[in-house]
Enzyme design. Structure first.
Site, short mmCIF file in Angstrom:
data_model
loop_
_atom_site.label_atom_id
_atom_site.label_comp_id
_atom_site.label_asym_id
_atom_site.label_seq_id
_atom_site.Cartn_x
_atom_site.Cartn_y
_atom_site.Cartn_z
N ASP A 101 -11.29 2.64 3.86
CA ASP A 101 -11.50 1.19 3.78
C ASP A 101 -12.97 0.87 3.54
O ASP A 101 -13.30 -0.24 3.13
CB ASP A 101 -11.10 0.53 5.12
CG ASP A 101 -9.71 -0.10 5.06
OD1 ASP A 101 -9.30 -0.52 3.97
OD2 ASP A 101 -9.07 -0.18 6.13
N GLN A 159 -4.77 -1.47 9.65
CA GLN A 159 -4.66 -2.79 9.03
C GLN A 159 -5.24 -3.87 9.94
O GLN A 159 -4.94 -3.93 11.14
CB GLN A 159 -3.19 -3.09 8.69
CG GLN A 159 -2.96 -4.36 7.89
CD GLN A 159 -3.50 -4.30 6.46
OE1 GLN A 159 -3.71 -3.21 5.90
NE2 GLN A 159 -3.73 -5.44 5.86
N LYS A 207 0.84 -1.21 0.00
CA LYS A 207 0.00 0.00 0.00
C LYS A 207 0.87 1.25 0.00
O LYS A 207 0.59 2.22 -0.71
CB LYS A 207 -0.95 0.00 1.21
CG LYS A 207 -2.05 -1.05 1.09
CD LYS A 207 -2.88 -1.23 2.34
CE LYS A 207 -3.79 -2.45 2.14
NZ LYS A 207 -4.71 -2.67 3.26
N1 L34 Z 1 -7.87 -2.37 7.13
N2 L34 Z 1 -7.18 -4.50 6.60
C1 L34 Z 1 -7.66 -3.32 6.22
N3 L34 Z 1 -7.96 -3.04 4.91
C2 L34 Z 1 -7.77 -3.98 3.95
O1 L34 Z 1 -8.12 -3.72 2.70
C3 L34 Z 1 -7.23 -5.23 4.32
N4 L34 Z 1 -6.93 -6.21 3.40
C4 L34 Z 1 -7.10 -7.61 3.79
C5 L34 Z 1 -6.37 -7.82 5.13
N5 L34 Z 1 -6.55 -6.70 6.04
C6 L34 Z 1 -6.96 -5.48 5.68
C7 L34 Z 1 -5.99 -6.12 2.44
O2 L34 Z 1 -5.48 -5.07 2.09
C8 L34 Z 1 -6.45 -8.35 2.66
N6 L34 Z 1 -5.73 -7.35 1.89
C9 L34 Z 1 -4.87 -7.60 0.81
C10 L34 Z 1 -4.29 -6.59 0.05
C11 L34 Z 1 -3.44 -6.86 -1.00
C12 L34 Z 1 -3.15 -8.14 -1.34
C13 L34 Z 1 -3.70 -9.18 -0.62
C14 L34 Z 1 -4.56 -8.91 0.45
C15 L34 Z 1 -2.20 -8.40 -2.46
O3 L34 Z 1 -1.69 -7.49 -3.07
N7 L34 Z 1 -1.90 -9.68 -2.76
C16 L34 Z 1 -0.96 -10.04 -3.80
C17 L34 Z 1 0.10 -10.97 -3.23
C18 L34 Z 1 0.77 -10.40 -2.03
C19 L34 Z 1 1.81 -11.33 -1.42
O4 L34 Z 1 2.76 -11.68 -2.14
O5 L34 Z 1 1.67 -11.67 -0.24
C20 L34 Z 1 -1.72 -10.74 -4.92
O6 L34 Z 1 -1.25 -10.68 -6.04
O7 L34 Z 1 -2.75 -11.34 -4.62
#
Ligand code: L34
Length: 302
Positions: free
Chosen positions: A129, A106, A62
């Site tokens: 969010d 988060q 982020k």
């Molecule tokens: N407050 N908490 C708050 N806001 C959110 O919007 C989230 N979330 C979830 C967990 N807690 C939170 C996220 O941001 C899940 N989440 C999230 C965001 C981004 C990705 C996955 C979950 C993401 O970019 N995933 C990548 C892989 C990342 C890695 O290598 O670990 C993908 O390509 O799926």
């Protein structure tokens, strides 16, 4: 000419969430540039308690996106033992700070903190969010407001692909406050017009429901939950799960996978999102958009 007949398994088109997310981040960057010309630097405060590895990775993603989009990040890292009282005091301070347009705490939070109380303490105008009860209420009532990033990302991805949503039989697997509940609401809005079934751990004969779905959205957070036999031939499969599965063959000691058993599912679906590279990057792109909207609204008001 003899027509060519394909007899082998039809393979789904892999949806490139990274690519669509890049496009959406570029749109956000253009809007951020306009705000900067007016002397407003959109700023998101990102609050992280503790050092959960997955949370650390999402939070850094982020912060990278903020920088890349020409926005400011206020990076606040606190020990896991931070008291709820101290966290609430921090939020009150960020609410008052006119240079901060968005506040993101988060999740998940450590067990001694009531997440609900913390989210409710955020000024709804800064709730990028979309988790505050005011934002949730606006979503359900179909009023303008911040849309939660993951559900919004799923909708935008489907719209970008021009997948027909009106009247489509859609199954949302999972009823969490973060994804399942708001996503079902968003998709059943009149402007989207999907027919939505919510399935969860209490659903009897889950496969009977999922096999009816033109669009199947897995958001249960359980690796391997959706197997190929649960998918209708030609369905669109969106995998919201991000699970870390222990894997000694990987340098990091784990591999990422969604809720869907990808390879066999891809033989039956028409479109499918991979994990990583599907919905995850869209979540971050939609967050950038919400921060811009918060800054635009607060810039107009101030
Ligand atoms: N407050 N908490 C708050 N806001 C959110 O919007 C989230 N979330 C979830 C967990 N807690 C939170 C996220 O941001 C899940 N989440 C999230 C965001 C981004 C990705 C996955 C979950 C993401 O970019 N995933 C990548 C892989 C990342 C890695 O290598 O670990 C993908 O390509 O799926």
């Amino acid at each position: 000419m003899v027509p060519v007949r394909y007899t082998g398994a039809v393979s789904a088109i892999r949806i490139n969430g990274k690519e669509t997310a890049r496009k959406k981040r570029e749109e956000a960057a253009a809007r951020a540039a306009l705000l900067r010309e007016r002397g407003i630097v959109p700023c998101l405060a990102v609050v992280l308690l503790g050092e959960d590895p997955a949370s650390l990775s999402y939070v850094s993603a982020k912060e990278r996106a903020l920088e890349e989009t020409g926005m400011a990040g206020r990076d606040i890292r606190l020990p896991a033992e931070t008291s709820e009282e101290d966290l609430l005091a921090l939020i009150a301070e960020l609410n008052r700070d006119t240079t901060v347009h968005g506040i993101l705490v988060q999740l998940p939070l450590p067990g001694h903190i009531t997440g609900d109380r913390v989210i409710t303490a955020i000024d709804p105008r800064k709730d990028v969010d979309g988790f505050h009860p005011v934002s949730v209420g606006n979503l359900v009532l179909g009023r303008p407001g911040f849309l939660p990033c993951t559900p919004h990302g799923v909708l935008v991805l489907l719209q970008e692909l021009e997948i027909p949503l009106s009247g489509a039989r859609t199954v949302v697997l999972g009823r969490s406050n973060l994804v399942g509940k708001p996503l079902a609401n968003l998709l059943s809005r009149r402007e989207v017009n999907a027919t939505v079934t919510i399935c969860h751990t209490g659903t009897r004969d889950l496969a009977a429901h999922t096999r009816e779905a033109d669009i199947l959205i897995a958001a249960a957070g359980r690796a391997g939950l959706v197997t190929a036999d649960m998918i209708k031939e030609g369905a669109v499969v969106i995998d919201v799960g991000v699970n870390r599965v222990p894997d000694s063959g990987m340098k990091r000691g784990y591999r990422l996978c969604g809720d869907v058993d990808f390879v066999p599912a891809a033989e039956k679906a028409s479109y499918i999102t991979p994990v990583p590279g599907g919905v995850g990057p869209m979540t971050i792109a939609m967050l950038m958009q919400n921060v811009i909207e918060a800054a635009e609204a607060q810039g107009a008001a101030g």
